[in-house]
Design an enzyme around this catalytic site. Structure first.
Site, PDB file in Angstrom:
ATOM      1  N   ASN A 120      -1.211   1.818  16.232  1.00  0.00           N
ATOM      2  CA  ASN A 120      -1.634   3.152  16.672  1.00  0.00           C
ATOM      3  C   ASN A 120      -0.440   4.099  16.854  1.00  0.00           C
ATOM      4  OD1 ASN A 120      -4.121   1.373  17.971  1.00  0.00           O
ATOM      5  ND2 ASN A 120      -4.750   3.381  17.192  1.00  0.00           N
ATOM      6  N   SER A 121       0.239   4.364  15.740  1.00  0.00           N
ATOM      7  CA  SER A 121       1.408   5.266  15.712  1.00  0.00           C
ATOM      8  C   SER A 121       2.544   4.784  16.604  1.00  0.00           C
ATOM      9  CB  SER A 121       1.006   6.689  16.112  1.00  0.00           C
ATOM     10  OG  SER A 121       0.076   7.234  15.217  1.00  0.00           O
ATOM     11  N   GLY A 122       2.666   3.468  16.753  1.00  0.00           N
ATOM     12  CA  GLY A 122       3.758   2.903  17.541  1.00  0.00           C
ATOM     13  C   GLY A 122       3.450   2.719  19.003  1.00  0.00           C
ATOM     14  N   GLY A 182      -2.655   0.973  10.413  1.00  0.00           N
ATOM     15  CA  GLY A 182      -2.232   1.553  11.680  1.00  0.00           C
ATOM     16  C   GLY A 182      -2.447   0.642  12.874  1.00  0.00           C
ATOM     17  N   TYR A 227       2.676  10.056   0.345  1.00  0.00           N
ATOM     18  CA  TYR A 227       3.739   9.476   1.157  1.00  0.00           C
ATOM     19  C   TYR A 227       5.098   9.832   0.556  1.00  0.00           C
ATOM     20  CZ  TYR A 227      -0.069   6.554   3.009  1.00  0.00           C
ATOM     21  OH  TYR A 227      -1.241   6.101   3.557  1.00  0.00           O
ATOM     22  N   LYS A 240      -3.564   5.826  -3.834  1.00  0.00           N
ATOM     23  CA  LYS A 240      -4.649   6.738  -3.500  1.00  0.00           C
ATOM     24  C   LYS A 240      -4.672   7.930  -4.442  1.00  0.00           C
ATOM     25  CE  LYS A 240      -3.966   5.090   1.190  1.00  0.00           C
ATOM     26  NZ  LYS A 240      -2.659   4.423   0.999  1.00  0.00           N
ATOM     27  N   ASP A 275       0.835  -1.201   0.000  1.00  0.00           N
ATOM     28  CA  ASP A 275       0.000   0.000   0.000  1.00  0.00           C
ATOM     29  C   ASP A 275       0.869   1.250   0.000  1.00  0.00           C
ATOM     30  OD1 ASP A 275      -2.569   1.550   0.503  1.00  0.00           O
ATOM     31  OD2 ASP A 275      -1.334   2.168   2.209  1.00  0.00           O
ATOM     32  N   LEU A 277       1.652   0.536  20.485  1.00  0.00           N
ATOM     33  CA  LEU A 277       1.741  -0.876  20.874  1.00  0.00           C
ATOM     34  C   LEU A 277       2.791  -1.647  20.080  1.00  0.00           C
ATOM     35  CD1 LEU A 277      -2.002  -1.968  21.356  1.00  0.00           C
ATOM     36  CD2 LEU A 277      -0.418  -0.974  23.017  1.00  0.00           C
TER      37      LEU A 277
END
Length: 342
Positions: free
Chosen positions: A242-244, A239, A65, A91, A60, A246
């Site tokens: 969650n932006s790192g 994700g 990006y 996208k 993806d 976890l």
């Protein structure tokens, strides 16, 4: 060792219109677009090629990006691979333009000399699509997503953007699908509300939902997941860390939703580490595997930057997780009632 492409039994699903997508783990291309830190071309391309060698079969990306950098690097890494051996999602919704004065980027991509401009017009969609084909060195895209519509991104302009998305952008994408230039269309967003606005008004094949249906957070995705399942819309769960928050083996990260996390958020994340430590379960493995148990989820999309991160994710997606680990999370109140687990 290759990544298994067989989904966990509890998450067995047809994945609706993208049943052909073969990767339960997908390569998220934002990090190789120099998100938050610079990666040189050789290292980025090696990481992408290594992911393919490990059995990851969906990649993806987006023009946004790295202002085309992620797409170009994916094209360089995958251009010599058999096109039938992998699938791509990218996208539309932003056009990438040269801007020699652009030296810093508040959105986190460390790339000079370019800028991104929102354009949800029919012409903008078609121009973006053609540019992506060139950067990706391909003649078709498997999944084409309309990027970052919704009030979270556009605020007071949301209503006008939504009208243009429904009147111009999505119909243009449907034309590309009818022509065979892409196989499936949908939206790629970070919020539930816009999904619920669009689904009754335009037939989607796919939703990429980032950060909302994760081990850490399900509260703001219950309605969209139910609607997606009812309508036969496949979900790409992005994700997963969650932006790192976890994703670290040692303990919670300090970012959430692409911004510094507050103390309460970090404290809640720490509870996942504490609970799963009792069953010797890697939090990152649980985070990658959790979304796959939902019948609507076709794949989990994990942002990857290096060969080491690819290997870590490939190991995590295969790691055995004892049933009592999921039970312990439920008993601790860290999973919403009724959420399926692998």
């Amino acid at each position: 060792m290759a990544v298994s492409t067989t989904k966990p039994e509890a998450g067995k699903a047809s994945a609706g219109p993208i049943a052909w997508l073969a990767s339960q783990l997908s390569f998220g291309g934002a990090p190789v677009g120099n998100l938050y830190e610079s990666v040189d071309d050789a290292a980025a391309i090696a990481s992408i090629a290594h992911a393919w060698q490990c059995g990851i079969r969906h990649f993806d990306t987006a023009p946004y990006y790295g202002y085309g950098l992620s797409e170009s690097r994916l094209g360089a890494a995958l251009g010599d691979m058999p096109r039938t051996s992998y699938s791509l999602s990218t996208k539309v919704g932003r056009l990438i333009e040269d801007d020699a004065q652009q030296k810093s980027h508040r959105d986190g991509f460390i790339v000079d000399g370019h800028r991104a401009r929102f354009d949800y017009s029919r012409g903008g969609v078609l121009r973006s699509f053609e540019a992506s084909l060139q950067r990706l060195r391909t003649d078709h895209i498997d999944v084409l997503l309309l990027h970052d519509i919704g009030a979270l991104t556009h605020g007071e302009h949301h209503a006008a953007i939504l009208r243009q998305a429904l009147d111009e952008a999505l119909p243009a994408m449907a034309e590309l699908r009818a022509q065979g230039a892409c196989k499936a269309i949908g939206i790629g967003v970070n919020e539930e509300a816009i999904c619920l606005e669009v689904m009754p008004r335009f037939a989607l094949d796919v939703i990429m939902l980032a950060g909302r249906y994760t081990l850490f957070e399900q509260r703001h995705s219950q309605a969209v997941m139910a609607q997606a399942q009812a309508r036969g819309v496949a979900v790409l769960a992005a994700g997963p860390y969650n932006s790192g928050l976890l994703g670290n083996a040692q303990g919670p990260g300090t970012f959430y939703n692409y911004a510094p996390a507050d103390a309460a958020t970090v404290a809640r994340a720490q509870r996942f580490y504490d609970v799963l430590a009792r069953s010797h379960t890697d939090v990152g493995a649980a985070a990658l595997q959790f979304p796959l148990a939902h019948p609507a989820v076709a794949s989990v999309v994990c942002g990857l930057r290096s060969i080491a991160e690819v290997d870590q994710a490939a190991a995590r997606i295969r790691a055995p997780i004892p049933a009592d680990a999921w039970r312990a999370l439920r008993e601790a109140g860290l999973l919403l009632d009724g959420m399926p687990t692998p």
